[in-house]
Enzyme design. Structure first.
Site, PDB file in Angstrom:
ATOM      1  N   PHE A 185       0.778  -1.326   0.079  1.00  0.00           N
ATOM      2  CA  PHE A 185       0.232  -0.028   0.090  1.00  0.00           C
ATOM      3  C   PHE A 185       0.949   1.213   0.153  1.00  0.00           C
ATOM      4  O   PHE A 185       1.686   1.132   0.879  1.00  0.00           O
ATOM      5  CB  PHE A 185      -0.937  -0.038   1.068  1.00  0.00           C
ATOM      6  CG  PHE A 185      -1.876   1.065   1.049  1.00  0.00           C
ATOM      7  CD1 PHE A 185      -2.921   1.249   0.523  1.00  0.00           C
ATOM      8  CD2 PHE A 185      -1.568   2.288   2.187  1.00  0.00           C
ATOM      9  CE1 PHE A 185      -3.852   2.268   0.305  1.00  0.00           C
ATOM     10  CE2 PHE A 185      -2.701   3.345   1.948  1.00  0.00           C
ATOM     11  CZ  PHE A 185      -3.439   3.341   1.202  1.00  0.00           C
TER      12      PHE A 185
ATOM     13  N   ASP B 199       9.088   2.518   1.303  1.00  0.00           N
ATOM     14  CA  ASP B 199       7.955   3.139   1.864  1.00  0.00           C
ATOM     15  C   ASP B 199       7.768   2.908   3.323  1.00  0.00           C
ATOM     16  O   ASP B 199       7.510   1.700   3.540  1.00  0.00           O
ATOM     17  CB  ASP B 199       6.740   3.039   1.107  1.00  0.00           C
ATOM     18  CG  ASP B 199       5.356   3.461   1.774  1.00  0.00           C
ATOM     19  OD1 ASP B 199       5.511   4.173   2.750  1.00  0.00           O
ATOM     20  OD2 ASP B 199       4.304   3.467   1.099  1.00  0.00           O
TER      21      ASP B 199
ATOM     22  N   LYS C 234       2.709   9.713   8.203  1.00  0.00           N
ATOM     23  CA  LYS C 234       2.104   9.194   9.611  1.00  0.00           C
ATOM     24  C   LYS C 234       2.595   9.734  10.835  1.00  0.00           C
ATOM     25  O   LYS C 234       2.251  10.864  11.207  1.00  0.00           O
ATOM     26  CB  LYS C 234       1.802   7.468   9.541  1.00  0.00           C
ATOM     27  CG  LYS C 234       0.794   7.157   8.350  1.00  0.00           C
ATOM     28  CD  LYS C 234       0.313   5.906   8.880  1.00  0.00           C
ATOM     29  CE  LYS C 234      -1.172   5.583   7.634  1.00  0.00           C
ATOM     30  NZ  LYS C 234      -0.413   4.751   6.663  1.00  0.00           N
TER      31      LYS C 234
HETATM   32  C1  LIG Z   1      -0.985   5.014   5.262  1.00  0.00           C
HETATM   33  C2  LIG Z   1       0.211   4.643   4.363  1.00  0.00           C
HETATM   34  C3  LIG Z   1       0.408   5.497   2.955  1.00  0.00           C
HETATM   35  C4  LIG Z   1      -0.452   6.723   2.598  1.00  0.00           C
HETATM   36  O1  LIG Z   1      -0.472   7.704   3.298  1.00  0.00           O
HETATM   37  P1  LIG Z   1      -1.631   8.850   3.395  1.00  0.00           P
HETATM   38  O2  LIG Z   1      -0.868   9.958   4.404  1.00  0.00           O
HETATM   39  O3  LIG Z   1      -2.829   8.433   3.635  1.00  0.00           O
HETATM   40  O4  LIG Z   1      -1.434   9.355   2.078  1.00  0.00           O
HETATM   41  C5  LIG Z   1       1.216   5.234   2.215  1.00  0.00           C
HETATM   42  N1  LIG Z   1       2.041   3.868   2.302  1.00  0.00           N
HETATM   43  C6  LIG Z   1       1.986   3.397   3.414  1.00  0.00           C
HETATM   44  C7  LIG Z   1       2.936   2.164   3.879  1.00  0.00           C
HETATM   45  C8  LIG Z   1       1.199   3.689   4.499  1.00  0.00           C
HETATM   46  O5  LIG Z   1       0.918   2.859   5.506  1.00  0.00           O
END
Ligand SMILES: *Cc1c(COP(=O)(O)O)cnc(C)c1O
Length: 401
Positions: free
Chosen positions: A136, A221, A250
């Site tokens: 994700f 990420d 986050k």
């Molecule tokens: C939550 C998340 C995102 C997206 O972040 P947003 O602030 O909602 O755009 C991207 N990558 C990972 C691994 C995430 O957990």
């Protein structure tokens, strides 16, 4: 005005389905709803509230900066942004920082930079981006397409091209797809939304080696795994593997929206003046709060505390599982933990979440088969114990129903 959950359906776009209760106050790892009912927070705003709710240091940073200067745009720079960038580069492999407002935006910048770098240095053929199934990376069209769940990117017309997916932890599948045309490999060093999946050591090292072999950039990420979540400042440090680009968001703002892309000077050079940007990115308010988050989290006290609290969680969850036999395993790292449901409860993670809410415990799921915990990194041990007692009652309800 009478603000109720019903109002949500009247005035909001229906892309979310929030719980019936509406929280109005939070302090530490406790939250209170409109009726004054108290909850223990094992969700942490989806791994965002790294220092719980209304941490006094963050409230101070926000109010101090709020009384000074809120916003300038990127026509001007500002002190909090420069201080935060300096601290991020001092603390990591990175030498350059780009600020955004969310995880998706940080990833969007990472992907655009990787494409531009490959184009500048190697030429047009080097376009392929490889990412992992169940991964994700956010909800912009580029990032959601790189994410490994077609269900999230289908139904919006033609997708950005040149993107392939392979199974996480399947090094042979990755190797079979890679070539000199590969521009970048993007991965979470601990898959969050996809079900709390850790990379094997062999896989993590193998991905890095393949990226080196084919001159592809390795993008980590760390939007969910970063800022102390695993007990390291960033998960890459625990793996002993340096990515070329890292994204963080986050927990970075502890609840104030901010994201950042970190990279080396050699790669950063390719995002020249005018190639990318954001109105709010690097805004003084966000950066002042994030600077304080980093100051607090990046200490042995907090990082070792995460590992200690992980053990309390694991022991408590194992005891619950011995009694109720509903998990195949408790997995993850630090304070990003998942209880994987066994066959008997397959597909029912939401039932556990709802039962937990009834017991005044906020938790998360990661797909239909995993209950996820991502609490504050400084959640008091007593709150963990009380929260686990509530969780046990919730599990008993589901199991005995
Ligand atoms: C939550 C998340 C995102 C997206 O972040 P947003 O602030 O909602 O755009 C991207 N990558 C990972 C691994 C995430 O957990």
């Amino acid at each position: 005005m009478n603000v109720t959950r019903d109002l949500f359906n009247e005035v909001m776009v229906p892309n979310y389905n929030p719980a019936a209760m509406i929280p109005v106050k939070g302090l530490g790892s406790r939250v209170w709803d409109q009726e004054g009912k108290e909850y223990i927070d094992f969700a942490g705003g989806i791994a965002v509230n790294a220092l719980g709710h209304c941490h006094p240091e963050l409230v101070a940073a926000l109010t101090e900066q709020g009384n000074k200067l809120w916003h300038l745009s990127n026509v001007l720079t500002n002190e909090p942004a420069l201080r935060l960038a300096k601290k991020l580069t001092d603390a990591t492999f990175a030498e350059r920082v780009y600020f955004a407002n969310s995880g998706a935006e940080a990833n969007e910048a990472a992907l655009k930079l990787a494409r531009r770098y490959a184009l500048d240095v190697y030429g047009e053929h080097k376009q392929q981006i490889i990412a992992f199934k169940q991964g994700f990376h956010g909800r912009t069209f580029f990032t959601v397409t790189v994410g490994g769940q077609a269900a999230y990117s289908d139904g919006f017309g033609p997708k950005p091209g040149g993107i392939d997916h392979v199974d996480y932890n399947d090094l042979a599948a990755l190797e079979a797809l890679m070539s000199d045309n590969t521009c970048a490999v993007m991965m979470e060093p601990l898959q969050g939304e996809g079900g709390i999946i850790s990379p094997s050591d062999e896989f993590a090292k193998g991905v890095k080696a393949l990226c080196e072999k084919y001159h592809a950039l390795l993008i980590y990420d760390e939007v969910q795994s970063g800022v102390g979540r695993t007990g390291e400042l960033y998960a890459y440090m625990g793996l002993g593997i340096e990515p070329d680009i890292l994204t963080t968001a986050k927990a970075l703002g502890g609840g104030f929206p901010i994201g950042a892309m970190l990279t080396t000077a050699r790669i950063a050079e390719h995002l020249k003046v005018g190639t990318h940007g954001s109105t709010y990115g690097g805004n003084p308010l966000a950066c002042a709060v994030a600077e304080r988050v980093l100051d607090v989290v990046n200490t042995p006290e907090v990082l070792n505390g995460v590992k200690h609290k992980e053990q309390i969680f694991r022991q408590g969850l194992e005891i619950i599982n011995q009694k109720y036999a509903c998990f195949t395993e408790v997995r993850g790292q630090g304070l990003l933990l998942g209880c994987a449901l066994n066959e008997k409860y397959a597909g029912r993670s939401r039932d556990f979440l709802v039962a937990a809410a009834d017991e005044q415990l906020m938790c998360l799921i990661a797909g239909a088969n995993v209950i996820r915990f991502a609490p504050s990194l400084i959640i008091p041990d007593e709150d963990i114990k009380e929260g686990l007692a509530r969780f046990e009652r919730a599990v008993a309800k589901v199991v005995n129903a």
